[in-house]
Write a protein that holds these residues in place. Structure first.
Motif, short mmCIF file in Angstrom:
data_model
loop_
_atom_site.label_atom_id
_atom_site.label_comp_id
_atom_site.label_asym_id
_atom_site.label_seq_id
_atom_site.Cartn_x
_atom_site.Cartn_y
_atom_site.Cartn_z
N PHE A 191 22.18 -78.36 36.97
CA PHE A 191 20.73 -78.21 36.85
C PHE A 191 20.27 -76.90 37.49
O PHE A 191 20.60 -76.60 38.63
CB PHE A 191 20.01 -79.38 37.52
CG PHE A 191 18.51 -79.28 37.46
CD1 PHE A 191 17.84 -79.40 36.26
CD2 PHE A 191 17.77 -79.06 38.62
CE1 PHE A 191 16.45 -79.30 36.20
CE2 PHE A 191 16.39 -78.97 38.58
CZ PHE A 191 15.73 -79.09 37.36
N ILE A 192 19.49 -76.12 36.74
CA ILE A 192 18.90 -74.87 37.23
C ILE A 192 17.41 -74.92 36.94
O ILE A 192 17.00 -75.19 35.81
CB ILE A 192 19.53 -73.63 36.57
CG1 ILE A 192 21.02 -73.57 36.86
CG2 ILE A 192 18.83 -72.35 37.04
CD1 ILE A 192 21.75 -72.48 36.08
N HIS A 193 16.60 -74.66 37.95
CA HIS A 193 15.14 -74.72 37.82
C HIS A 193 14.57 -73.31 37.96
O HIS A 193 14.77 -72.65 38.98
CB HIS A 193 14.57 -75.62 38.92
CG HIS A 193 13.09 -75.77 38.88
ND1 HIS A 193 12.34 -76.10 39.99
CD2 HIS A 193 12.20 -75.65 37.86
CE1 HIS A 193 11.06 -76.16 39.66
NE2 HIS A 193 10.96 -75.89 38.38
N ARG A 194 13.86 -72.86 36.91
CA ARG A 194 13.20 -71.55 36.96
C ARG A 194 11.71 -71.74 36.69
O ARG A 194 11.33 -72.23 35.63
CB ARG A 194 13.78 -70.59 35.91
CG ARG A 194 15.21 -70.18 36.18
CD ARG A 194 15.72 -69.23 35.11
NE ARG A 194 17.14 -68.93 35.30
CZ ARG A 194 17.91 -68.36 34.39
NH1 ARG A 194 17.39 -68.02 33.21
NH2 ARG A 194 19.18 -68.14 34.63
N ARG A 195 10.91 -71.36 37.64
CA ARG A 195 9.45 -71.46 37.49
C ARG A 195 8.96 -70.21 36.77
O ARG A 195 8.79 -69.15 37.37
CB ARG A 195 8.80 -71.61 38.87
CG ARG A 195 7.29 -71.62 38.86
CD ARG A 195 6.73 -72.93 38.31
NE ARG A 195 5.33 -73.08 38.66
CZ ARG A 195 4.31 -72.57 37.97
NH1 ARG A 195 4.55 -71.85 36.88
NH2 ARG A 195 3.07 -72.77 38.36
N THR A 196 8.74 -70.30 35.47
CA THR A 196 8.37 -69.14 34.67
C THR A 196 6.86 -68.98 34.50
O THR A 196 6.38 -67.89 34.18
CB THR A 196 8.97 -69.22 33.26
OG1 THR A 196 8.41 -70.34 32.57
CG2 THR A 196 10.49 -69.39 33.33
N GLY A 197 6.10 -70.07 34.67
CA GLY A 197 4.70 -70.03 34.28
C GLY A 197 4.61 -69.88 32.77
O GLY A 197 5.47 -70.37 32.03
N TYR A 198 3.62 -69.12 32.31
CA TYR A 198 3.41 -68.98 30.87
C TYR A 198 4.06 -67.72 30.29
O TYR A 198 4.03 -67.51 29.08
CB TYR A 198 1.91 -68.98 30.57
CG TYR A 198 1.20 -70.23 31.02
CD1 TYR A 198 1.77 -71.49 30.81
CD2 TYR A 198 -0.02 -70.16 31.68
CE1 TYR A 198 1.13 -72.63 31.24
CE2 TYR A 198 -0.66 -71.31 32.10
CZ TYR A 198 -0.09 -72.55 31.88
OH TYR A 198 -0.72 -73.69 32.29
N GLY A 199 4.64 -66.89 31.14
CA GLY A 199 5.38 -65.74 30.67
C GLY A 199 4.56 -64.83 29.76
O GLY A 199 3.38 -64.55 30.01
N ASP A 200 5.19 -64.40 28.66
CA ASP A 200 4.55 -63.47 27.73
C ASP A 200 3.46 -64.15 26.89
O ASP A 200 2.72 -63.45 26.20
CB ASP A 200 5.59 -62.87 26.78
CG ASP A 200 6.55 -61.92 27.48
OD1 ASP A 200 6.27 -61.54 28.63
OD2 ASP A 200 7.58 -61.56 26.88
N LEU A 201 3.37 -65.47 26.97
CA LEU A 201 2.32 -66.16 26.21
C LEU A 201 0.94 -65.71 26.69
O LEU A 201 0.03 -65.56 25.87
CB LEU A 201 2.46 -67.68 26.38
CG LEU A 201 1.43 -68.54 25.63
CD1 LEU A 201 1.53 -68.36 24.13
CD2 LEU A 201 1.63 -70.02 25.99
N THR A 202 0.79 -65.47 27.98
CA THR A 202 -0.51 -65.06 28.51
C THR A 202 -0.96 -63.73 27.91
O THR A 202 -2.11 -63.60 27.43
CB THR A 202 -0.44 -64.94 30.05
OG1 THR A 202 -0.02 -66.18 30.60
CG2 THR A 202 -1.80 -64.57 30.62
N SER A 203 -0.10 -62.74 27.93
CA SER A 203 -0.49 -61.43 27.40
C SER A 203 -0.70 -61.47 25.89
O SER A 203 -1.57 -60.80 25.35
CB SER A 203 0.55 -60.37 27.77
OG SER A 203 1.83 -60.73 27.28
N ALA A 204 0.09 -62.29 25.19
CA ALA A 204 -0.06 -62.41 23.73
C ALA A 204 -1.43 -63.00 23.38
O ALA A 204 -2.11 -62.51 22.47
CB ALA A 204 1.06 -63.26 23.14
#
Length: 208
Positions: A191-204
């Motif tokens: 298991f690997i957990h990465r907190r990405t948030g919304y990433g490039d979706l926000t700028s798009a």
């Protein structure tokens, strides 16, 4: 599974008819898009979601987007497609170019949540990905469609080339993180957990 997630999985979400820009999106992105719209006051954005289960049937995506654009092109000033390629083999991008509508760049939502540049640089060739939505809907999208609820012995056949499960978390939700951790254990993956948030979706969406 919540009633909304069940609806987003099988039926999608219809637009309200308000706003100047229509977002045509995968149902798996509805929570994130609605959260960004509310947080930024983007009331000019309306949202229609196609059924998220098209994630398992990418051949349905391009015809459905074509139909939605045809149905709504005269009702909005602009239409923006919130799908990446999503397994369409370039067909969706070609269709959008033909119809004169823009779409979010990237191969799939895992990439633009992580950030397309960061995803391209990552060495995750043997990773199975989850997002918030897919963590909540794992049984509906993976376990049952693959028949693992009836034939669990097929698990090693399907996932023998995977070594880890990477949970790309859009929110900081301890219960959902634990659910993703349990899914990894069920699949026998690290298991690997990465907190990405919304990433490039926000700028798009900001550009839309």
């Amino acid at each position: 599974m919540s009633d909304l997630d069940a609806q987003l999985t099988d039926a999608g979400l219809q637009p309200s008819g308000g706003g100047k820009v229509l977002l045509l999106a995968c149902g798996a992105l509805a929570h994130e898009i609605l959260a960004l719209r509310a947080a930024n006051g983007w009331d000019h954005l309306d949202l229609q979601c196609l059924p998220a289960i098209y994630h398992n049937h990418p051949e349905r995506i391009t015809p459905a987007i074509r139909a939605a654009v045809a149905a709504h092109k005269d009702s909005y000033q602009r239409i923006f497609v919130v799908y990446a390629d999503c397994g369409t083999g370039g067909l969706l991008q070609a269709a959008c170019a033909e119809m004169g509508v823009e779409m979010i760049p990237g191969p799939h939502c895992y990439s633009f949540f992580m950030g397309n540049e960061a995803f391209a640089a990552a060495d995750d060739m043997t990773a199975f990905y989850l997002t918030d939505f897919l963590a909540r809907q794992f049984d509906a999208f993976v376990w049952r469609p693959l028949g693992l609820d009836r034939h669990p012995q097929l698990l090693d056949t399907y996932f023998c080339n995977y070594t880890s499960l990477i949970y790309l978390a859009q929110t900081d939700d301890a219960a959902l993180t634990e659910k993703a951790r349990q899914i990894a254990a069920r699949m026998g993956l690290t298991f690997i957990h990465r907190r990405t948030g919304y990433g490039d979706l926000t700028s798009a969406l900001a550009q839309a």
